[in-house]
Design a protein around this motif. Structure first.
Motif, PDB file in Angstrom:
ATOM      1  N   LEU A 113       0.827  -1.207   0.000  1.00  0.00           N
ATOM      2  CA  LEU A 113       0.000   0.000   0.000  1.00  0.00           C
ATOM      3  C   LEU A 113       0.862   1.258   0.000  1.00  0.00           C
ATOM      4  N   LEU A 114       1.953   1.240   0.773  1.00  0.00           N
ATOM      5  CA  LEU A 114       2.843   2.399   0.817  1.00  0.00           C
ATOM      6  C   LEU A 114       3.512   2.634  -0.533  1.00  0.00           C
ATOM      7  N   ILE A 115       3.959   1.540  -1.184  1.00  0.00           N
ATOM      8  CA  ILE A 115       4.559   1.662  -2.524  1.00  0.00           C
ATOM      9  C   ILE A 115       3.532   2.210  -3.505  1.00  0.00           C
ATOM     10  N   PHE A 116       2.320   1.671  -3.438  1.00  0.00           N
ATOM     11  CA  PHE A 116       1.228   2.102  -4.313  1.00  0.00           C
ATOM     12  C   PHE A 116       0.951   3.595  -4.144  1.00  0.00           C
ATOM     13  N   PHE A 117       0.883   4.051  -2.898  1.00  0.00           N
ATOM     14  CA  PHE A 117       0.580   5.453  -2.604  1.00  0.00           C
ATOM     15  C   PHE A 117       1.671   6.380  -3.141  1.00  0.00           C
ATOM     16  N   CYS A 118       2.925   6.080  -2.846  1.00  0.00           N
ATOM     17  CA  CYS A 118       4.036   6.946  -3.261  1.00  0.00           C
ATOM     18  C   CYS A 118       4.180   6.982  -4.784  1.00  0.00           C
ATOM     19  N   MET A 119       4.051   5.813  -5.412  1.00  0.00           N
ATOM     20  CA  MET A 119       4.184   5.758  -6.863  1.00  0.00           C
ATOM     21  C   MET A 119       3.040   6.508  -7.551  1.00  0.00           C
ATOM     22  N   ASN A 120       1.860   6.481  -6.948  1.00  0.00           N
ATOM     23  CA  ASN A 120       0.731   7.215  -7.527  1.00  0.00           C
ATOM     24  C   ASN A 120       1.020   8.703  -7.614  1.00  0.00           C
ATOM     25  N   ILE A 121       1.534   9.270  -6.525  1.00  0.00           N
ATOM     26  CA  ILE A 121       1.839  10.705  -6.507  1.00  0.00           C
ATOM     27  C   ILE A 121       2.859  11.041  -7.587  1.00  0.00           C
ATOM     28  N   VAL A 122       3.907  10.228  -7.692  1.00  0.00           N
ATOM     29  CA  VAL A 122       4.960  10.486  -8.681  1.00  0.00           C
ATOM     30  C   VAL A 122       4.431  10.322 -10.100  1.00  0.00           C
TER      31      VAL A 122
END
Length: 468
Positions: A113-122
């Motif tokens: 979930l953390l990877i998903f969240f950060c990659m979404n912003i980028v």
């Protein structure tokens, strides 16, 4: 074509955001569970992750629609988009975590979930930036134009026209001017679009050509015509914007505020007036100053010994300074001069080769190590790590009469370093230039700006030839 199909573009943006988020979901899933980059244990099937990834994607689009992320943003900077993206993704992510909690989905990988969240912003920021560059390129080439009509060919209208020419990437083209008192521009402004009629010709001009926006740049004595102009524009479905006649008199970029249900023009936009920004800055001040005191405690102990061994008198030097809301406080430094009467230190500048300095004190001032006790001022709430440098009341009363806007610096907490000091404006340098930098900082504060100033101070500002 694009100008006439904004609704289609909005739907296209929403679809692109949805697809981008789902693509990021697949990438994040591969990084977490299929690649060899991270340790992984799949306790639930891919289909479960796909369901929650889809929920997250649709919720992000819905939140974006709610916060008007898909409204036209031709005049907005890209930083506005980035802040909106962070806001949307954060709200959507917190909503997803809440749903996982209430549905007892405890096996969903938090690391995923953390990877998903950060990659979404980028990813969303990157593709939006690409789209913005492409649109800017086409607008410079003459595509996707929006046509504006300026009512008023005086200084306001001419100033708006000239500023607009400096931003061809916005894709605005002036169709012409309407004015009741001039038929053509003065020779110095002959390069501008012509005056094509009077205000009475407005309806004809709107019916005749593709006018998207009407800019009202009229003097105050034409106030009686505002209602008629706005009515004509709204009947034609054309957006109306007003440049206030007193705009040139305002000392800063104004913004609209609301007080007791009445719209007001706030003369100066100070981001630190907002509670959230003040809490963020104060929290950072506390953490940074505590860390600085801990890390520099051996250095401060060495300085204490150096002062004691090289000159008689107290280790610390305190001096009255003017801070937030024009309230005085005592600012602390390591003593770098021989002890003298307070009336001397409070009313005299330090000059190059000042005979009052001690040998060890010269070293402290050159390296700015004499400023270290001010981190305790930060802890006490009298100062901030970053902000305008505080001055002695004696000089404040002189400067406020001679230097316009000098007292604006007291609208926020003073700082150990500031935008002026990070640019070398300290010691024997222009007070007016310092104030210009201080006001720029006050009006453009962001947390990232503070970090930039701190880094720049450390890299360039500790050793300074003007620090006497």
């Amino acid at each position: 074509m694009l100008r006439q199909n904004q609704r289609f573009l909005t739907q296209l943006y929403m679809l692109a955001d949805l697809l981008c988020t789902l693509l990021v979901f697949l990438t994040a899933y591969w990084i977490k569970f299929e690649s060899d980059w991270l340790t992984h244990v799949k306790s639930i099937p891919f289909s479960t992750y796909l369901v929650w990834g889809t929920v997250y994607s649709f919720s992000a689009v819905l939140v974006g629609f709610y916060v008007q992320f898909y409204s036209p943003k031709r005049r907005k900077n890209f930083s506005y988009d980035v802040l909106k993206i962070i806001q949307i993704q954060t709200v959507s992510f917190l909503g997803l975590l809440s749903l996982l909690y209430f549905t007892n989905e405890s096996d969903v990988s938090r690391q995923f979930l953390l990877i998903f969240f950060c990659m979404n912003i980028v990813a969303v920021s990157a593709y939006r930036y690409g789209v913005k560059l492409i649109l800017s390129h086409f607008r410079r080439k003459g595509f996707n134009k929006r046509f504006v009509l300026i009512i008023g060919a005086g200084s306001l209208g001419r100033g708006f026209y000239q500023n607009l020419q400096q931003h061809p990437d916005l894709g605005y083209e002036v169709a012409g001017f309407l004015d009741d008192y001039q038929r053509e521009h003065a020779p110095d402004y002959s390069h501008m679009k012509p005056i094509i009629g009077t205000i009475d010709d407005l309806q004809m001009m709107l019916d005749k050509g593709p006018i998207d926006e009407v800019i009202m740049a009229l003097p105050l004595d034409a106030h009686g015509k505002y209602a008629q102009i706005i009515d004509i524009c709204e009947r034609s479905g054309v957006k109306t914007l007003i440049i206030p006649d007193y705009f040139d008199l305002l000392p800063a970029r104004p913004y609209f505020d609301n007080f007791a249900g009445i719209p007001l023009i706030n003369v100066r936009d100070v981001p630190l007036d907002e509670l959230g920004n003040r809490l963020l800055k104060r929290s950072f001040d506390l953490l940074f100053s505590l860390l600085a005191i801990i890390l520099t405690s051996p250095v401060m102990l060495f300085i204490v010994l150096g002062i004691k061994l090289t000159s008689p008198g107290p280790v610390l030097f305190k001096q009255e300074r003017m801070g937030l809301d024009r309230k005085s406080f005592y600012m602390y430094k390591f003593r770098s001069m021989h002890v003298s009467a307070s009336r001397v230190s409070d009313t005299q500048w330090t000059v190059e080769n000042d005979p009052r300095r001690t040998v060890f004190g010269s070293f402290l001032r050159r390296t700015s190590l004499d400023e270290l006790p001010q981190f305790f001022n930060v802890l006490f709430g009298q100062m901030s790590v970053v902000g305008p440098r505080p001055e002695r009341p004696y000089f404040v009363h002189q400067f406020k009469e001679d230097i316009p806007k000098y007292m604006i610096k007291h609208q926020i907490r003073p700082g150990i370093t500031g935008w002026a000091q990070a640019n070398g404006l300290r010691g024997d340098t222009s007070i007016k230039e310092r104030i210009m930098h201080d006001i720029f900082y006050i009006e453009n504060w962001t947390f990232i700006f503070d970090l930039k100033i701190i880094v720049k101070t450390i890299v360039k500002g500790l050793m300074n030839k003007n620090a006497y």
